[in-house]
Design a protein around this motif. Structure first.
Motif, PDB file in Angstrom:
ATOM      1  N   UNK A  71     -13.444   0.237   2.158  1.00 28.70           N
ATOM      2  CA  UNK A  71     -13.418  -0.839   3.152  1.00 28.70           C
ATOM      3  C   UNK A  71     -14.552  -1.828   2.928  1.00 28.70           C
TER       4      UNK A  71
ATOM      5  N   UNK B 213      -1.340   3.619  -2.023  1.00 26.80           N
ATOM      6  CA  UNK B 213      -2.765   3.332  -2.197  1.00 26.80           C
ATOM      7  C   UNK B 213      -3.502   3.933  -1.004  1.00 26.80           C
ATOM      8  N   UNK B 214      -4.577   4.648  -1.298  1.00 22.82           N
ATOM      9  CA  UNK B 214      -5.323   5.295  -0.211  1.00 22.82           C
ATOM     10  C   UNK B 214      -6.515   4.452   0.182  1.00 22.82           C
ATOM     11  N   UNK B 215      -6.783   4.455   1.481  1.00 29.90           N
ATOM     12  CA  UNK B 215      -7.960   3.753   1.949  1.00 29.90           C
ATOM     13  C   UNK B 215      -8.955   4.808   2.407  1.00 29.90           C
ATOM     14  N   UNK B 216     -10.216   4.633   2.044  1.00 31.63           N
ATOM     15  CA  UNK B 216     -11.193   5.636   2.489  1.00 31.63           C
ATOM     16  C   UNK B 216     -11.315   5.560   4.003  1.00 31.63           C
ATOM     17  N   UNK B 217     -11.663   6.679   4.591  1.00 29.54           N
ATOM     18  CA  UNK B 217     -11.761   6.713   6.053  1.00 29.54           C
ATOM     19  C   UNK B 217     -13.189   6.475   6.524  1.00 29.54           C
TER      20      UNK B 217
ATOM     21  N   UNK C 167       0.829  -1.205   0.000  1.00 27.92           N
ATOM     22  CA  UNK C 167       0.000   0.000   0.000  1.00 27.92           C
ATOM     23  C   UNK C 167       0.865   1.257   0.000  1.00 27.92           C
TER      24      UNK C 167
END
Lengths: 300, 582
Positions: free
Chosen positions: A117, A265-269, A104
């Motif tokens: 997620x 890589x970004x993960x939504x919060x 990531x």
């Protein structure tokens, strides 16, 4: 002028809100379609098998980069066709496990993007159903066997079922004409309700699923807020507006010259929980306070 | 004086003017500009220091608030002691907390015995009364010691920054609340900060890991070595508390930075602004000064050029004029209308040329006169500086005639060289005396000489002067006479002088001028000379009266002179006729 190749798994109509979010993100990075960037789109209209061919078509148009939103299938199809062209993906699930990036923090290759997620929280959907229907011990899990993430989700769900003391019946559906079977099966085996795995094919057809759920009077939960908005009971999943906006931002940054290999890589919060109280009433269900207090949006 | 190559001076003048003007205009500007820039730089630096420190403090306060907000929420979860059974109300509170605080990913409640009583999560399954033992978990131990405990920053999946916050109740029985906090939410605080146009802030935890940065991907990279420059900035800022320091950013760009600490987490917020932007106003001022300098220099150069041209033109005119006048073109006139000293200089030069012309004309005239006049007269005119002394007039003069006796016989006998040499010595002797007395030798005629006293040059007491002169003549010639006698030549010398009015002036034709006297007195003097014996000086009555008793004069018997109807009274100087040699 740089050209973005936009690989759409569905139709522009079904993805309108996501497209809007993407364009917002792109504008945030300084790019506006027609002014300083051109967007070429190819739409698979739900036939995901067409995606690799469409991706090749885009590549043949000499696009600067490929945007592959809406799931692992799209990202994988883009990867198969892109060669050295950068790809920005948007999906639920683990891109490392899918073999898209090496990590990531350091994607390493020509791909980067945003992950929601949704896939991880499939088990939470089972938990919410169980909480809503504490007496029910059997639930139907709707799965798309063609989805690259289906196995991990089913494993996840099985573990959750054990923890919650529940029994699951998996019903596969990869075409919309198979949707009805999900609900009839649920009814026929006396399941408490249907838990949908995270899958873009289901998500994009939320309205249809809501209609079937209502018609068959089966409580159901999906990943997409479109489902309760269209009259379905509940949804729990990552905020796709956030994920698509971030996809737009990353697209802009790569257009500006940054390398996908260097963009983590970004993960939504945000994970959102929607409840449609009207649907609950129609099903004769009383929503417990624990669910109401957890819900981000309660539709009345 | 005449110079045919006047180029070099022009350059020199230009250089002088240019340097002077340039210095006069540019040097003060330079000094002013430099001091303004320096003061501006100092002020801007101080202002920037203040601004950056303020922004850093504000951000630190907001992040502190963020963390305090979380711990305050957690405190609410641990204010009642646990009952033995499941606590539904607490579960609802937990779920509500997740909804209200988006940054909390999960919440775990541990009772006083260290057992997990509740776990609610956005991702994982909720658990109630799992009874799992957390007594030795660092968060529980840490919270027991400090009430609020903040764990180290961790990166989930090697990328997403998280931190554990644990809060213990005020009594051990109420247990501990442990929350997993997604630190990406700090991004909103940090990305909202703008110092100037492109300045920004970032947050480092104590070991130097990047916790928040406007470019979230830098945080997600979780690469401690890549953010080394940011750590160095912090170290430099920490060393100069409250002051902005200069350092290098991630991309090597020079930035100004100031630091503030978040006491709760022992993190640092560093606000930074690119130096180029921070000092933008100074550069602006420098640019303005520079442009002003260049403009002034150009103006000074133009002015110098114009002035020099204004000077050089007239100066060259003057130079040319002087050269021409020097070359003898006295009629040349320099025309200047500059209205300044140069014009005055031109006028002076014109006057000078006029005077030179006059003077040349005069000297030419004198030169011409000298050619035609007897040298003695010409010399006189020369001394007088004007030939007007030669103009005809009537004055009282004393006319002196003298000649040698027996010269005719001598000249018939003697050889020509002897005659010429004798005359030469004779004239020499006379000449000296005449010159000594300021008299004018009018003419030589063989051995006869005519001398005029009181004309053309006036003198005092002309009669006495003439008599004295005559005596000295006699004395001088007597010496010669004795020498000649030894050589066998019998010669004598006589003088006659008379005083009276005569017309004096220049006479003659274009080819030959003479100065002479006309009048009875001349005849009288000539007759007296002719009548004088050797060694005798005869004086007429007028002169004798004028002399008075200054010289001994002996009246002789009146003589009959040729051309005079009556006998003329005659006086002889001091000596009797017997003194004369026979």
């Amino acid at each position: 002028m740089p050209v973005i190749g936009y690989l759409g798994p569905e139709t522009p109509e079904r993805t309108a809100s996501r497209l809007t979010a993407f364009r917002e993100g792109l504008a945030e990075a300084g790019y506006v379609d027609g002014r300083n960037v051109a967007i070429i789109s190819r739409w698979a209209d739900g036939q995901y098998a067409k995606l690799p061919a469409l991706a090749r078509e885009l590549v043949a148009n000499n696009v600067t980069l490929l945007v592959a939103p809406g799931g692992a299938e799209v990202a994988l199809a883009a990867k198969s066709a892109a060669g050295n062209i950068p790809i920005v993906f948007e999906l639920g699930g683990d891109p490392v496990a899918l073999g898209l990036v090496s990590s990531l923090a350091r994607p390493g290759g020509t791909m980067t993007g945003v992950t929601s997620l949704s896939v991880e929280v499939s088990r939470k959907r089972l938990e919410f159903m169980s909480e809503l229907l504490p007496t029910a011990k059997l639930f139907v899990v709707a799965a798309n066997p063609t989805s690259p993430t289906v196995n991990s989700q089913l494993k996840n769900l099985d573990a959750a079922a054990v923890a919650l003391g529940l029994e699951l019946r998996v019903v596969n559906a990869s075409r919309s004409d198979e949707f009805e079977g999900i609900f009839t099966t649920a009814r026929s085996i006396g399941a408490g309700g249907v838990v949908f795995t995270s899958d873009p094919y289901f998500a994009y057809r939320s309205a249809r699923l809501a209609e079937l759920a209502t018609r068959h009077a089966v409580p159901a939960i999906t990943q997409a807020l479109d489902f309760p908005v269209a009259g379905g009971l509940m949804s729990y999943g990552g905020d796709f507006r956030q994920s698509h906006r971030h996809t737009g931002i990353y697209t802009g940054r790569i257009l500006k010259g940054e390398k996908p290999a260097d963009l983590p890589v970004q993960r939504v919060t945000k994970v959102e929980f929607f409840i449609n109280l009207k649907a609950a009433q129609a099903l004769g269900l009383t929503v417990p306070p624990s669910l109401l207090s957890s819900a981000d949006v309660v539709i009345e | 004086m005449a110079s045919d190559a006047p180029k070099p001076p022009r350059k020199l003048l230009f250089a002088k003017y240019f340097v002077a003007m340039f210095a006069a205009v540019v040097v003060p500007l330079l000094v002013a500009g430099a001091s303004e820039a320096w003061l501006g730089y100092r002020d801007q630096r101080a202002r920037l220091s203040e601004l950056l420190s303020l922004e850093a403090r504000l951000a630190a306060a907001e992040i502190q608030n963020f963390l305090e907000g979380i711990s305050a929420q957690l405190t609410w979860m641990v204010h009642l002691p646990w009952s033995s059974g499941a606590d539904e109300r607490r579960r609802l509170d937990g779920l509500r907390l997740l909804r209200q605080v988006p940054s909390i990913m999960s919440l775990r409640l541990i009772d006083g015995g260290g057992k997990e009583r509740l776990f609610v999560s956005r991702i994982g399954l909720n658990r109630v009364e799992s009874g799992e033992d957390f007594a030795s978990d660092p968060s529980v131990v840490g919270a027991a010691g400090q009430r609020v405990w903040l764990g180290p920053v961790t990166f989930q999946g090697g990328s997403e920054p998280f931190m554990t916050v644990a809060v213990a109740g005020n009594r051990s029985a109420v247990g501990t609340a442990v929350a997993e906090v997604n630190l990406k939410f700090i991004w909103e605080v940090i990305s909202a900060i703008r110092v100037g146009r492109t300045g920004e802030a970032y947050v480092l935890d104590r070991p130097g890991r990047l916790v928040a940065h406007p470019d979230i991907s830098l945080v997600l990279r979780a690469d401690e070595s890549a953010v080394r420059p940011l750590q160095l900035l912090r170290a430099a800022a920490a060393a100069q508390a409250g002051q902005a320091i200069a350092g290098r950013d991630l991309d090597g760009q020079m930035v100004m930075a100031a630091m503030a600490t978040i006491p709760m987490a022992d993190w640092s917020v560093i606000a930074k602004q690119p130096l180029a932007e921070a000092l933008g106003p100074i550069y602006g001022a420098l640019w303005r000064t520079g442009i002003l300098l260049v403009a002034s220099a150009i103006l000074a150069a133009l002015l110098a050029y114009w002035l020099t041209q204004r000077m050089v033109g007239p100066i060259r005119l003057l130079e040319d004029g002087v050269a021409r006048i020097g070359a003898g073109e006295f009629g040349h006139r320099i025309h200047l209308t500059t209205g300044d000293e140069l014009e005055r200089l031109a006028e002076r030069l014109n006057d000078m040329a006029g005077e030179l012309a006059l003077s040349q004309e005069r000297s030419e005239r004198i030169g011409r006169l000298k050619r035609f006049l007897a040298p003695q007269v010409a010399e006189l005119v020369d001394q007088a500086g004007d030939d007007r002394v030669l103009d005809g007039r009537r004055v009282e003069v004393v006319v002196v005639f003298c000649d040698l006796r027996g010269f005719t016989a001598f000249s018939a006998r003697a050889a020509p060289e002897v005659i010429i040499s004798a005359l030469s010595a004779y004239y020499d002797a006379l000449d000296r005396v005449i010159a000594a007395h300021g008299a004018t030798l009018i003419s030589f005629l063989g051995d006869g000489v005519m001398v005029l006293v009181n004309a053309p040059v006036a003198c005092s007491d002309p009669a006495l002067r003439a008599v004295t002169m005559a005596c000295e003549m006699q004395a001088g010639v007597r010496q010669l006479l004795s020498e000649w006698r030894k050589a066998g030549h019998e010669l004598g010398f006589g003088v006659g002088l008379a005083m009276g009015p005569a017309t004096v002036g220049r006479i003659g034709s274009e080819g030959r001028f003479d100065y002479t006297a006309i009048g009875n007195v001349v005849n009288l003097a000539a007759r007296l000379c002719a009548s004088a014996k050797d060694g005798e000086i005869l004086v007429d009555r007028e002169a004798a009266h004028a002399v008075g008793t200054a010289v001994v004069l002996v009246e002789q018997e009146a003589r009959a002179l040729k051309g005079f109807d009556q006998r003329v009274p005659v006086f002889a100087v001091g000596a009797s006729p017997s003194n004369a040699p026979a």
